[in-house]
Design an enzyme around this catalytic site. Structure first.
Site, PDB file in Angstrom:
ATOM      1  N   GLU A 177      89.499  73.657  45.890  1.00  0.00           N
ATOM      2  CA  GLU A 177      89.496  72.600  46.913  1.00  0.00           C
ATOM      3  C   GLU A 177      90.441  71.449  46.560  1.00  0.00           C
ATOM      4  O   GLU A 177      90.049  70.516  45.865  1.00  0.00           O
ATOM      5  CB  GLU A 177      88.063  72.050  47.088  1.00  0.00           C
ATOM      6  CG  GLU A 177      87.978  70.975  48.167  1.00  0.00           C
ATOM      7  CD  GLU A 177      86.571  70.415  48.372  1.00  0.00           C
ATOM      8  OE1 GLU A 177      85.668  70.733  47.582  1.00  0.00           O
ATOM      9  OE2 GLU A 177      86.389  69.636  49.323  1.00  0.00           O
ATOM     10  N   LYS A 219      89.750  76.048  49.846  1.00  0.00           N
ATOM     11  CA  LYS A 219      89.024  75.074  50.684  1.00  0.00           C
ATOM     12  C   LYS A 219      89.935  73.873  50.919  1.00  0.00           C
ATOM     13  O   LYS A 219      89.929  72.917  50.144  1.00  0.00           O
ATOM     14  CB  LYS A 219      87.732  74.656  49.983  1.00  0.00           C
ATOM     15  CG  LYS A 219      86.943  73.586  50.725  1.00  0.00           C
ATOM     16  CD  LYS A 219      85.511  73.509  50.214  1.00  0.00           C
ATOM     17  CE  LYS A 219      84.796  72.310  50.816  1.00  0.00           C
ATOM     18  NZ  LYS A 219      83.350  72.347  50.580  1.00  0.00           N
ATOM     19  N   GLY A 262      85.659  66.424  55.533  1.00  0.00           N
ATOM     20  CA  GLY A 262      86.407  65.249  55.086  1.00  0.00           C
ATOM     21  C   GLY A 262      86.127  63.938  55.793  1.00  0.00           C
ATOM     22  O   GLY A 262      86.914  63.004  55.668  1.00  0.00           O
ATOM     23  N   GLY A 263      85.055  63.853  56.568  1.00  0.00           N
ATOM     24  CA  GLY A 263      84.752  62.606  57.263  1.00  0.00           C
ATOM     25  C   GLY A 263      85.059  62.646  58.754  1.00  0.00           C
ATOM     26  O   GLY A 263      84.890  61.648  59.455  1.00  0.00           O
TER      27      GLY A 263
HETATM   28  P1  13P Z   1      82.818  67.356  53.569  1.00  0.00           P
HETATM   29  O1  13P Z   1      82.724  68.498  54.532  1.00  0.00           O
HETATM   30  O2  13P Z   1      81.805  66.275  53.833  1.00  0.00           O
HETATM   31  O3  13P Z   1      84.208  66.857  53.415  1.00  0.00           O
HETATM   32  O4  13P Z   1      82.402  67.916  52.168  1.00  0.00           O
HETATM   33  C1  13P Z   1      82.932  69.098  51.743  1.00  0.00           C
HETATM   34  C2  13P Z   1      82.832  69.156  50.277  1.00  0.00           C
HETATM   35  O5  13P Z   1      82.264  70.071  49.738  1.00  0.00           O
HETATM   36  C3  13P Z   1      83.445  68.091  49.496  1.00  0.00           C
HETATM   37  O6  13P Z   1      83.700  68.567  48.237  1.00  0.00           O
END
Ligand code: 13P
Length: 340
Positions: A177, A219, A262-263
């Site tokens: 990610e 991701k 991501g918000g």
């Molecule tokens: P969000 O979907 O809230 O961005 O979180 C994903 C996540 O696993 C962050 O590491």
């Protein structure tokens, strides 16, 4: 490395248009979300919230894997059932966040490097024993004011690749990610440029560290304008820019792609994922899936607010969001589903 086992897990994580649910917030992050809704910031409340998620009726119809936090994978639910076992019973594969957080990067003001490689081999062996079959490591890259720097991109890319290699050695599928953050006034075009640059650096390092691409899931962030950018692009523009960026930078051998939210609002995250699948699915070499935390959890948490009486309604909201995202994977999500 058991190649067959890794590729089987990857396939199970992306098949049947299911996706991942991230509930791996660190204790400070979880407490921050609770504080915003006046929910007590205690281990008991975190346990109750995570038990609510895992016991949501029908969750396994839309969710193939759940990412846990260290605190949760060690806790037991009713009848002394560990969370990982309860998930496996519901047909959901347990995963675990294994980075130890993004810390200020030396010599790089305003930038972060994700830590957690020390002792990782031993921790991965323990998590496998506890039932985890995949893992997650998140790097964060900010945009704007001359950032990101080459040093930040390269250091995070190398850490992601070393983590991924260690995961595969331990027969855990790595979720890789590299998150380009939404905060800022940058445009969609700037986000596209940075995201492509970051993904190229990450795949160079994954190659150098001999990571099996078929045995991992990427991701990424979607390609978006910054939250405070005056020009907010349409859903289709975001979908097309994201697909173009991925086609340029992600090798076709990668096992699957599962976006972070991501918000973004829950509805926008579903609409944008849907547009990518509806407009481009036939020319993509990978499944485009989801691995959302906030975009699945937030509406349910706002209903729950720490009250036992609200659990059934919160679980219905959680199921609904999961189902909307499954529909988005098929390119069949519509805003009318939000009112059903
Ligand atoms: P969000 O979907 O809230 O961005 O979180 C994903 C996540 O696993 C962050 O590491």
């Amino acid at each position: 490395m058991n190649v067959q086992q890794l590729t089987d897990i990857v396939r199970k994580l992306v098949e049947h248009h299911k996706g991942l649910l991230a509930m791996d917030e660190s204790t400070p992050t979880c407490n921050k979300r609770f504080a915003g809704l006046r929910i007590p910031q205690t281990e008991t409340a975190r346990f109750a919230w995570r038990e609510l998620i895992v016991t949501t009726p029908g969750l396994g119809e839309c969710i193939s894997g759940v990412i846990l936090y260290d605190e949760t994978i060690r806790q037991q639910m009713q009848k002394a059932t560990p969370f990982a076992a309860a998930l496996a019973d519901a047909g959901i594969i347990p995963g675990i966040k294994v980075d130890t957080g993004a810390k200020d990067m030396a010599g790089h003001p305003g930038e972060k490097i994700t830590e957690g490689l020390d002792g990782l081999r031993d921790r991965l062996a323990e998590y496998f024993q506890l039932g985890a079959r995949f893992a997650k490591w998140r790097a964060v890259i900010g945009v704007g004011g001359g950032l990101p720097s080459r040093g930040c991109i390269e250091a995070n890319a190398q850490s992601l690749a070393r983590y991924a290699a260690l995961c595969q050695e331990a027969d855990l599928v790595p979720i890789v990610e590299p998150e380009v953050l939404m905060d800022g006034v940058h445009t969609l075009e700037q986000c596209a440029e940075v995201t492509e640059d970051v993904l190229r650096a990450v795949f160079n390092q994954l190659y150098t560290q001999r990571v099996l691409l078929e045995g991992m899931i990427l991701k990424p962030n979607m390609v978006l304008p910054g939250l405070t950018c005056p020009r907010q692009n349409t859903v289709d523009e975001v979908a097309d820019a994201t697909v173009q960026c991925l086609l340029r930078a992600v090798p076709a051998a990668v096992g699957g792609i599962a976006f972070l939210s991501g918000g973004q609002s829950s509805e926008l995250a579903s609409a944008r994922l849907n547009a990518m699948n509806a407009r481009s699915k036939l020319r993509l070499p990978w499944d485009l899936s989801f691995s959302f935390a906030r975009a699945i959890q937030q509406p349910a948490m706002e209903i729950w607010r720490g009250e036992k009486a609200n659990v059934p309604e919160a679980q219905r909201a959680l199921y609904h969001r999961s189902m909307c995202n499954q529909a988005a994977r098929r390119g069949e999500y519509t805003s009318a589903m939000e009112r059903s």
